[in-house]
Write a protein that holds these residues in place. Structure first.
Motif, PDB file in Angstrom:
ATOM      1  N   ALA A 276      -6.240   0.473   4.207  1.00  0.00           N
ATOM      2  CA  ALA A 276      -5.416  -0.369   3.337  1.00  0.00           C
ATOM      3  C   ALA A 276      -6.019  -1.758   3.182  1.00  0.00           C
ATOM      4  O   ALA A 276      -5.979  -2.344   2.091  1.00  0.00           O
ATOM      5  N   VAL A 277      -6.583  -2.294   4.261  1.00  0.00           N
ATOM      6  CA  VAL A 277      -7.240  -3.608   4.197  1.00  0.00           C
ATOM      7  C   VAL A 277      -8.444  -3.546   3.266  1.00  0.00           C
ATOM      8  O   VAL A 277      -8.651  -4.432   2.418  1.00  0.00           O
ATOM      9  N   GLN A 278      -9.258  -2.490   3.402  1.00  0.00           N
ATOM     10  CA  GLN A 278     -10.442  -2.341   2.557  1.00  0.00           C
ATOM     11  C   GLN A 278     -10.065  -2.201   1.083  1.00  0.00           C
ATOM     12  O   GLN A 278     -10.696  -2.809   0.207  1.00  0.00           O
ATOM     13  N   GLU A 279      -9.013  -1.423   0.817  1.00  0.00           N
ATOM     14  CA  GLU A 279      -8.569  -1.254  -0.570  1.00  0.00           C
ATOM     15  C   GLU A 279      -8.048  -2.558  -1.152  1.00  0.00           C
ATOM     16  O   GLU A 279      -8.298  -2.867  -2.321  1.00  0.00           O
TER      17      GLU A 279
ATOM     18  N   SER B  92       0.833  -1.201   0.000  1.00  0.00           N
ATOM     19  CA  SER B  92       0.000   0.000   0.000  1.00  0.00           C
ATOM     20  C   SER B  92       0.870   1.255   0.000  1.00  0.00           C
ATOM     21  O   SER B  92       1.674   1.468   0.913  1.00  0.00           O
ATOM     22  N   LYS B  93       0.686   2.110  -1.003  1.00  0.00           N
ATOM     23  CA  LYS B  93       1.479   3.335  -1.105  1.00  0.00           C
ATOM     24  C   LYS B  93       1.175   4.311   0.026  1.00  0.00           C
ATOM     25  O   LYS B  93       2.027   5.112   0.413  1.00  0.00           O
ATOM     26  N   ASN B  94      -0.048   4.250   0.546  1.00  0.00           N
ATOM     27  CA  ASN B  94      -0.426   5.154   1.640  1.00  0.00           C
ATOM     28  C   ASN B  94       0.324   4.849   2.937  1.00  0.00           C
ATOM     29  O   ASN B  94       0.359   5.684   3.840  1.00  0.00           O
ATOM     30  N   LEU B  95       0.897   3.646   3.022  1.00  0.00           N
ATOM     31  CA  LEU B  95       1.601   3.232   4.236  1.00  0.00           C
ATOM     32  C   LEU B  95       3.118   3.317   4.084  1.00  0.00           C
ATOM     33  O   LEU B  95       3.847   2.811   4.934  1.00  0.00           O
ATOM     34  N   HIS B  96       3.591   3.953   3.003  1.00  0.00           N
ATOM     35  CA  HIS B  96       5.036   4.096   2.800  1.00  0.00           C
ATOM     36  C   HIS B  96       5.540   5.334   3.539  1.00  0.00           C
ATOM     37  O   HIS B  96       5.995   6.317   2.945  1.00  0.00           O
TER      38      HIS B  96
ATOM     39  N   ASN C 254      -6.228   1.762  14.054  1.00  0.00           N
ATOM     40  CA  ASN C 254      -5.520   2.571  13.078  1.00  0.00           C
ATOM     41  C   ASN C 254      -6.353   2.694  11.807  1.00  0.00           C
ATOM     42  O   ASN C 254      -6.646   1.696  11.143  1.00  0.00           O
ATOM     43  N   LYS C 255      -6.731   3.914  11.458  1.00  0.00           N
ATOM     44  CA  LYS C 255      -7.582   4.145  10.292  1.00  0.00           C
ATOM     45  C   LYS C 255      -6.850   3.827   8.991  1.00  0.00           C
ATOM     46  O   LYS C 255      -7.458   3.340   8.032  1.00  0.00           O
ATOM     47  N   ASP C 256      -5.545   4.136   8.943  1.00  0.00           N
ATOM     48  CA  ASP C 256      -4.781   3.888   7.710  1.00  0.00           C
ATOM     49  C   ASP C 256      -4.678   2.393   7.411  1.00  0.00           C
ATOM     50  O   ASP C 256      -4.788   1.980   6.245  1.00  0.00           O
TER      51      ASP C 256
END
Length: 315
Positions: free
Chosen positions: A300-303, A52-56, A294-296
């Motif tokens: 990421a799981v949903q995506e 997930s790019k949002n978690l980089h 943790n919302k992020d």
């Protein structure tokens, strides 16, 4: 102790838990399920952070490294502990015992350092947000992580080098469910002062100093957050630290209770229970805390699930 009672040993006998057969069977299946949950939960976090790019970001990079440590530690202990439960005690070779101590010291030392730099990361993010990107660069935190692993591998090697030079007397029985340095020294017939001194000296850079840094970091964080006028912003700032603070509290409280408090203040069974907390239950709790709070991670799981469902529909 007479000299003729001192001998070299090829194996040790681990007593495990002094409970009845029904309780041992219950513990076996409970710990087996917990171990499977630990592996699945931490592998999920590693996979999410990697894909997930949002978690980089630095914080999630540290969380993924924490998951690696949380896989290494129980994998080093739980499989053999399950064998001990089935057999109501089992032998472990001298080399196997040293290997357990090596990977245990590596994982625990690494987690101490990692939780410290994670608290520093939160401190910079909240107290110095304008310079966060310039301070927590990818080169900085990746190199720091490599340095931590290297230092902990070297530190653990020093422990097993000193432990392997101890002499032991019969019976070579360890009243624990894994090979730990403290119970190993208790059955040694040789002078354990050098190893005790080594443990005390290394506790400062690996346990005491990290604890002080964490306390100072969160002291500054609390002071900075309390100066925020908006209640919503204040709650948001605290929420970014709550997961890490929970993990730190659980980890250090159990660790200090086993290795810092005087040994005569707790029985061997209490010591085993506390050891069980930071070797098995903490690696289980960590991914739960970071995922459910943790919302992020949730996003990421949903995506990931949506991408999987879309690919299935396309096929």
């Amino acid at each position: 102790m007479q000299e003729n009672n001192v001998t070299s040993v090829n194996e040790f006998f681990l007593l495990g838990f002094k409970v009845g057969q029904n309780c041992r069977i219950f513990l076996f299946f409970l710990l087996l399920m917990i171990y499977c949950a630990i592996i699945c939960g931490n592998l999920l976090i590693i996979a999410l952070v990697s894909t997930s790019k949002n978690l980089h970001t630095p914080m999630y990079f540290f969380i993924s490294q924490l998951s690696i440590s949380d896989i290494l530690l129980p994998t080093n202990i739980v499989p053999n502990m399950l064998h001990i439960l089935l057999k109501n005690g089992a032998a472990i070779s001298f080399i196997g015992c040293m290997a357990q101590i090596y990977f245990f010291c590596t994982a625990e030392g690494y987690e101490c350092l990692l939780l410290t730099v994670m608290s520093y990361d939160r401190y910079v993010a909240i107290c110095n947000p304008l310079h966060y990107v310039s301070i927590m660069t990818r080169l900085f935190y990746v190199n720091l992580n490599i340095l931590f692993w290297f230092l902990c591998f070297c530190n653990a090697f020093g422990y097993i080098f000193s432990a392997s030079r101890l002499k032991f007397c019969w019976p070579n029985i360890i009243d624990h469910f894994f090979c730990d340095i403290v119970p190993l020294m208790e059955i040694s017939c040789s002078d354990t002062f050098p190893l005790n001194l080594q443990m005390c000296l290394l506790s400062f850079p690996l346990l005491i100093i990290p604890s002080i840094i964490i306390v100072i970091s969160y002291g500054n964080i609390v002071r900075a957050v309390l100066q925020i006028q908006s209640n919503i912003c204040r709650q948001k700032a605290f929420s970014t630290c709550s997961s890490h603070l929970t993990v730190v509290s659980i980890f250090y409280l159990t660790l200090f209770s086993v290795y810092i408090l005087p040994a005569n203040e707790q029985t061997s069974e209490v010591n085993k229970i506390m050891s069980l907390l930071y070797t098995v239950f903490t690696p289980l709790i960590n991914p739960i805390i970071y995922s459910f709070r943790n919302k992020d991670i949730k996003k990421a799981v949903q995506e990931t699930i949506q991408k999987y469902l879309q690919s299935e529909d396309f096929v």
